[in-house]
Structure formats: C-alpha cells, structure tokens
Scaffold this motif. Structure first.
Motif, PDB file in Angstrom:
ATOM      1  N   ARG A 130       0.857  -1.182   0.000  1.00  0.00           N
ATOM      2  CA  ARG A 130       0.000   0.000   0.000  1.00  0.00           C
ATOM      3  C   ARG A 130       0.893   1.231   0.000  1.00  0.00           C
ATOM      4  O   ARG A 130       1.373   1.640   1.050  1.00  0.00           O
ATOM      5  CB  ARG A 130      -0.896   0.018   1.226  1.00  0.00           C
ATOM      6  N   ALA A 133       1.146   4.385   2.819  1.00  0.00           N
ATOM      7  CA  ALA A 133       0.577   3.995   4.111  1.00  0.00           C
ATOM      8  C   ALA A 133       1.368   4.617   5.263  1.00  0.00           C
ATOM      9  O   ALA A 133       0.796   4.981   6.289  1.00  0.00           O
ATOM     10  CB  ALA A 133       0.549   2.474   4.248  1.00  0.00           C
ATOM     11  N   GLU A 138      -4.357   7.161   1.487  1.00  0.00           N
ATOM     12  CA  GLU A 138      -5.235   6.061   1.079  1.00  0.00           C
ATOM     13  C   GLU A 138      -5.065   5.831  -0.417  1.00  0.00           C
ATOM     14  O   GLU A 138      -5.685   6.505  -1.226  1.00  0.00           O
ATOM     15  CB  GLU A 138      -6.701   6.397   1.400  1.00  0.00           C
ATOM     16  N   PRO A 140      -4.453   2.715  -3.663  1.00  0.00           N
ATOM     17  CA  PRO A 140      -4.729   1.306  -3.942  1.00  0.00           C
ATOM     18  C   PRO A 140      -3.495   0.429  -3.712  1.00  0.00           C
ATOM     19  O   PRO A 140      -2.366   0.855  -3.955  1.00  0.00           O
ATOM     20  CB  PRO A 140      -5.140   1.304  -5.412  1.00  0.00           C
ATOM     21  N   ALA A 141      -3.752  -0.791  -3.258  1.00  0.00           N
ATOM     22  CA  ALA A 141      -2.675  -1.770  -3.119  1.00  0.00           C
ATOM     23  C   ALA A 141      -2.185  -2.139  -4.512  1.00  0.00           C
ATOM     24  O   ALA A 141      -2.959  -2.180  -5.465  1.00  0.00           O
ATOM     25  CB  ALA A 141      -3.183  -2.999  -2.381  1.00  0.00           C
ATOM     26  N   TYR A 146       6.883  -7.351  -4.107  1.00  0.00           N
ATOM     27  CA  TYR A 146       7.283  -6.033  -3.631  1.00  0.00           C
ATOM     28  C   TYR A 146       8.735  -6.027  -3.180  1.00  0.00           C
ATOM     29  O   TYR A 146       9.291  -7.055  -2.792  1.00  0.00           O
ATOM     30  CB  TYR A 146       6.393  -5.549  -2.482  1.00  0.00           C
TER      31      TYR A 146
END
Length: 187
Positions: A130, A133, A138, A140-141, A146
């Motif tokens: 995310r 974060a 806020e 989107p994932a 990763y």
C-alpha cells in the motif's frame, strides 16, 4: 547498530526476505530471493517504482526506476523514474491508463519508514503493498511482488523525516535494488 545478518524470512511473512544494504552480499542475496519469487509465479511483467524526487527519502522508487532503465538486460516495462515519477498525486491516473497493472505480475518498489535498527533494510516478498501507508495516504494496493527500502525512522513527523533523509543511503539502496532486479531476471 542493526543486525548485520540477512534474514531468509520473517515470522509475519515466511515468504519475505530481508537484508541490509551495506552487507557485502546484499545485491546477490536479494537477486536470489527475487528469483525464487519469480519461480513460483513468473517474472514481473511490469515494475512500478513509487515515490517522488521532491523528498529525498521518497526518491527511492524513482531512482530505482531510472537505474533500471539505464542498464536494461532485456526489455523492461518500468513505471516511475526521476523524469516521470509515480506518486500519490498521479497513481490513480497511471492505473487508469494502464489497467493491467492491477491484474498482471507487477513488482512494486517503494520507500518505507521503520524503527532505528531497520534503517537500511531492504525487504522483498510476495504480495501487494500500500503506497503512502507510512504517511497516512489512502492509495490502492499494488503488486504481486514487492521490494521496500527502509530509508529512515518513522512514527513522528513522517513528511519531515522523508524530506530530511540522507541521499547517500537512498542512492545505495536504489543501486542495490536495481542491480538485484536485473540480476534476478538473468538467473
């Protein structure tokens, strides 16, 4: 001082690999960990390097993307460079113009903040991240895979901390991550 060992997995995520950027074998260890991730689901179809060059700590992603494009060993689809960064303000637009990013094998690269002993830690794993974060955004994932780099200490005045992160550390981390990605794709 951080523990100088690399970690094959963490209790929270057994498919996660961690190493410190200043370990002599960090690049090779990270490349092997990434190649193991690719063996399960295939190499990434795109690499999204998240961040902005307007805050030193947050430039990890765009620097990595720029380094990847300087040394391609094969045709790479890279989003997020110093010239054209992918950040909180334009991430939705990038996803809208490239909707496959949410459905394909994407490697997401981003900076993170952590505890003092984690600064310099590079983490790779399976799953989405995310972006933003750490600074209460806020977004989107993103990603099937990763890589994150802990560039500084988090928890208090995170925007200020990101803007006052040592460029030397961010550069070393971006070089190590880019070189490991390129090496992993050759393994």
């Amino acid at each position: 001082m951080p523990d100088q060992r690399s970690h094959r997995s963490t209790p929270e995520n057994p498919r996660e690999f961690r190493t410190l950027v200043d370990r002599p074998q960090a690049r090779e260890e990270l490349a092997l960990a990434l190649a193991r991730l690719w063996s399960d689901g295939g190499p990434p179809e795109a690499i999204v390097c998240i961040g902005t060059d307007r805050a030193t700590g947050d430039a990890l992603g765009p620097l990595t993307g720029s380094f990847l494009l300087q040394n391609p060993t094969r045709e790479l689809v890279v989003h997020g460079t110093l010239d054209v960064p992918v950040h909180a303000t334009n991430l939705h637009d990038i996803i809208r113009s490239h909707p496959r990013l949410l459905k394909s094998r994407v490697l997401a690269v981003d900076a993170s903040l952590g505890r003092p002993e984690e600064v310099g830690l590079i983490t790779a794993g399976l799953g989405a991240i995310r972006p933003g974060a750490g600074v209460n955004k806020e977004l989107p994932a993103l990603g099937r895979y990763y890589v994150t780099g802990t560039v500084n200490i988090g928890g208090f005045m995170d925007y200020y901390v990101l803007q006052n992160t040592r460029l030397a550390l961010v550069m070393r981390m971006a070089h190590t991550i880019a070189e490991a990605i390129l090496l992993s794709l050759r393994l």
